[in-house]
Design a protein around this motif. Structure first.
Motif, PDB file in Angstrom:
ATOM      1  N   ARG A 174       0.827  -1.202   0.000  1.00 48.67           N
ATOM      2  CA  ARG A 174       0.000   0.000   0.000  1.00 48.67           C
ATOM      3  C   ARG A 174       0.864   1.256   0.000  1.00 48.67           C
ATOM      4  N   PRO A 175       0.410   2.289  -0.712  1.00 44.93           N
ATOM      5  CA  PRO A 175       1.159   3.547  -0.755  1.00 44.93           C
ATOM      6  C   PRO A 175       1.432   4.126   0.631  1.00 44.93           C
ATOM      7  N   GLU A 176       0.514   3.913   1.560  1.00 49.94           N
ATOM      8  CA  GLU A 176       0.696   4.418   2.920  1.00 49.94           C
ATOM      9  C   GLU A 176       1.913   3.783   3.586  1.00 49.94           C
ATOM     10  N   TYR A 177       2.105   2.503   3.319  1.00 49.82           N
ATOM     11  CA  TYR A 177       3.253   1.805   3.879  1.00 49.82           C
ATOM     12  C   TYR A 177       4.539   2.269   3.203  1.00 49.82           C
ATOM     13  N   LEU A 178       4.517   2.317   1.883  1.00 50.75           N
ATOM     14  CA  LEU A 178       5.704   2.700   1.122  1.00 50.75           C
ATOM     15  C   LEU A 178       6.168   4.123   1.403  1.00 50.75           C
ATOM     16  N   SER A 179       5.245   4.996   1.755  1.00 53.60           N
ATOM     17  CA  SER A 179       5.605   6.396   1.975  1.00 53.60           C
ATOM     18  C   SER A 179       6.133   6.675   3.384  1.00 53.60           C
ATOM     19  N   GLN A 180       6.156   5.653   4.238  1.00 53.69           N
ATOM     20  CA  GLN A 180       6.673   5.854   5.594  1.00 53.69           C
ATOM     21  C   GLN A 180       8.150   6.232   5.556  1.00 53.69           C
ATOM     22  N   LYS A 181       8.502   7.222   6.365  1.00 59.01           N
ATOM     23  CA  LYS A 181       9.894   7.665   6.438  1.00 59.01           C
ATOM     24  C   LYS A 181      10.701   6.682   7.267  1.00 59.01           C
ATOM     25  N   LEU A 182      11.907   6.401   6.799  1.00 59.42           N
ATOM     26  CA  LEU A 182      12.815   5.556   7.556  1.00 59.42           C
ATOM     27  C   LEU A 182      13.184   6.263   8.859  1.00 59.42           C
ATOM     28  N   ASP A 183      13.733   5.516   9.781  1.00 62.48           N
ATOM     29  CA  ASP A 183      14.121   6.051  11.083  1.00 62.48           C
ATOM     30  C   ASP A 183      15.012   7.288  10.922  1.00 62.48           C
ATOM     31  N   ARG A 184      15.910   7.223   9.960  1.00 64.50           N
ATOM     32  CA  ARG A 184      16.746   8.379   9.596  1.00 64.50           C
ATOM     33  C   ARG A 184      17.138   8.193   8.134  1.00 64.50           C
ATOM     34  N   PRO A 185      17.453   9.273   7.444  1.00 68.19           N
ATOM     35  CA  PRO A 185      17.884   9.142   6.045  1.00 68.19           C
ATOM     36  C   PRO A 185      19.166   8.304   5.966  1.00 68.19           C
ATOM     37  N   LEU A 186      19.231   7.450   4.957  1.00 64.29           N
ATOM     38  CA  LEU A 186      20.393   6.583   4.773  1.00 64.29           C
ATOM     39  C   LEU A 186      21.117   6.979   3.493  1.00 64.29           C
TER      40      LEU A 186
END
Length: 83
Positions: free
Chosen positions: A4-16
């Motif tokens: 789902r787009p909602e899942y995919l758009s989640q931000k990672l804990d910090r940018p990698l």
């Protein structure tokens, strides 16, 4: 399996930041990164684990840590740019 787009758009804990492709900020960025890597690299156990976590819709903290470890294991994590 569609994520789902909602899942995919989640931000990672910090940018990698990566040494070869910019910065992974979301789960979608990670998916795009993984689909662009070579087959031999994709088959490594640390990338297989990250992929399985994403497909299982694991929480973003768990996915973030697996991605960070996978990048580190491949010497692709640009540690000089981690904030």
């Amino acid at each position: 399996m569609l994520l789902r787009p909602e899942y995919l758009s989640q931000k990672l804990d910090r940018p990698l930041p990566t040494k070869d492709s910019g910065i992974l900020r979301t789960i979608r960025d990670a998916c795009d990164y993984m689909t662009g890597m070579g087959k031999q690299r994709e088959l490594r156990s640390h990338w297989q684990r990250a992929c399985k976590l994403i497909l299982a819709k694991a929480d973003v903290m768990t996915v973030s840590r697996a991605l960070e470890l996978a990048l580190f294991m491949d010497a692709k994590l640009d540690v000089s740019k981690i904030q």
